[in-house]
Write an enzyme that holds these catalytic residues in place. Structure first.
Site, PDB file in Angstrom:
ATOM      1  N   PRO A   1       9.110   6.524  46.993  1.00  0.00           N
ATOM      2  CA  PRO A   1       7.748   6.172  46.629  1.00  0.00           C
ATOM      3  C   PRO A   1       6.963   5.529  47.758  1.00  0.00           C
ATOM      4  O   PRO A   1       7.445   4.609  48.405  1.00  0.00           O
ATOM      5  CB  PRO A   1       7.937   5.169  45.491  1.00  0.00           C
ATOM      6  N   GLU A   2       5.796   6.025  47.954  1.00  0.00           N
ATOM      7  CA  GLU A   2       4.828   5.339  48.794  1.00  0.00           C
ATOM      8  C   GLU A   2       3.770   4.744  47.869  1.00  0.00           C
ATOM      9  O   GLU A   2       3.909   4.813  46.653  1.00  0.00           O
ATOM     10  CB  GLU A   2       4.195   6.316  49.789  1.00  0.00           C
TER      11      GLU A   2
END
Length: 271
Positions: free
Chosen positions: A2-3
């Site tokens: 995840p960013e």
DNA sequence: ATGCGGACCTGTTAGC
DNA sequence: TGCTAACAGGTCCGCA
């Protein structure tokens, strides 16, 4: 995994199920994460109402009357809302049982994520205190990046991926933003003009906004709080496209390792 | 102060 | 087909 857009997508996905709901109990199956899950987490949370969930960089901040729970998803973490009878899979570390019959479940194969508790101001927590501005806030602008970068020798890609400079720009979106701004990822941060930083700031904001709108980028198995994938992958211009023609000039996209991270760029469009 | 490399950990993929 | 090595979305820490 995840960013920032994926974390924000997760936040939006789980919030409706959790805001102003109470936690009945917490089941910690495996404390082993980047830092051990606090032994007293269950004591802190049982019977407490979730007042809100906010985001700082890639951290989710769960607000309670008497403190905050911080969750970082690391490289492979995910948070999902599941039914209470949902089968427990390998790497399902923590369940929070909610008083609406749902369960918030944390899953993290690589164990790079973290679940922490802080009784003080969350912004004063050691891990949040040093974070730079939010990339989507007004304080993150060309003037800030230009001043901050003067005399810095490192590659601009490493510069914008440094969380003390700006928080939440990870490898996918750093690659994409540099392409959109026409800046070569190896260019020294301190030698880039104000005008080019204007283009870069705009590109970072645009790409993050667009990815959030699409529900994030699903590369392998990212799913939002409801178990649905993100659709931004189709809009990636250079990331994971080595050898394929640049979408603008048709020259093959190049791949280079910068700071031990895969870096994709176009030699024609990025200088 | 700055910048780099190693460390944490498992699953998937590429290559022989 | 099967084994092994390399690589993956993050970021903290210690060292030069």
């Amino acid at each position: 995994m995840p960013e920032l857009p994926e974390v924000e997508t997760t936040r939006r996905g789980i919030l409706p199920y959790l805001k102003n709901k109470s936690i009945e109990t917490v089941a910690v199956r495996n404390r082993q994460l980047r830092w051990p899950v606090p032994a007293r987490l269950k004591n802190h949370l049982s019977g407490q109402k979730i007042l809100d969930i906010t985001r700082r960089g890639k951290y989710l901040v769960f607000g309670f009357d008497h403190g905050h729970m911080l969750i970082h998803l690391g490289m492979s973490g995910s948070l999902r809302i599941v039914k209470s009878n949902s089968e427990i899979r390998k790497h399902d570390h923590i369940d929070w049982l909610i008083n609406n019959g749902r369960v918030l479940r944390y899953h993290d194969p690589r164990k790079f994520g973290s679940v922490l508790w802080t009784s003080g101001e969350p912004g004063q927590h050691k891990l949040l205190k040093t974070l730079g501005p939010e990339p989507l806030s007004d304080t993150f602008d060309a003037g800030y990046l230009y001043e901050k970068s003067r005399k810095r020798q490192l590659a601009v890609k490493n510069f914008i991926m440094n969380s003390t400079v700006v928080t939440g720009v990870g490898n996918i979106y750093a690659n994409e933003a540099l392409f959109l701004a026409g800046i070569h990822p190896l260019r020294q941060a301190g030698k880039i003009s104000f005008e080019r930083y204007e283009a870069l700031v705009t590109a970072i904001k645009n790409v993050l906004h667009a990815a959030i709108e699409q529900g994030g980028t699903t590369l392998r198995d990212f799913v939002n709080g409801d178990g649905n994938p993100g659709y931004f992958r189709q809009q990636l211009r250079v990331y994971q496209r080595a050898g394929q023609p640049c979408c603008v000039c048709k020259k093959p996209v190049r791949l280079l390792s910068i700071g031990q991270r895969a870096s994709y760029y176009c030699t024609e469009c990025q200088r």
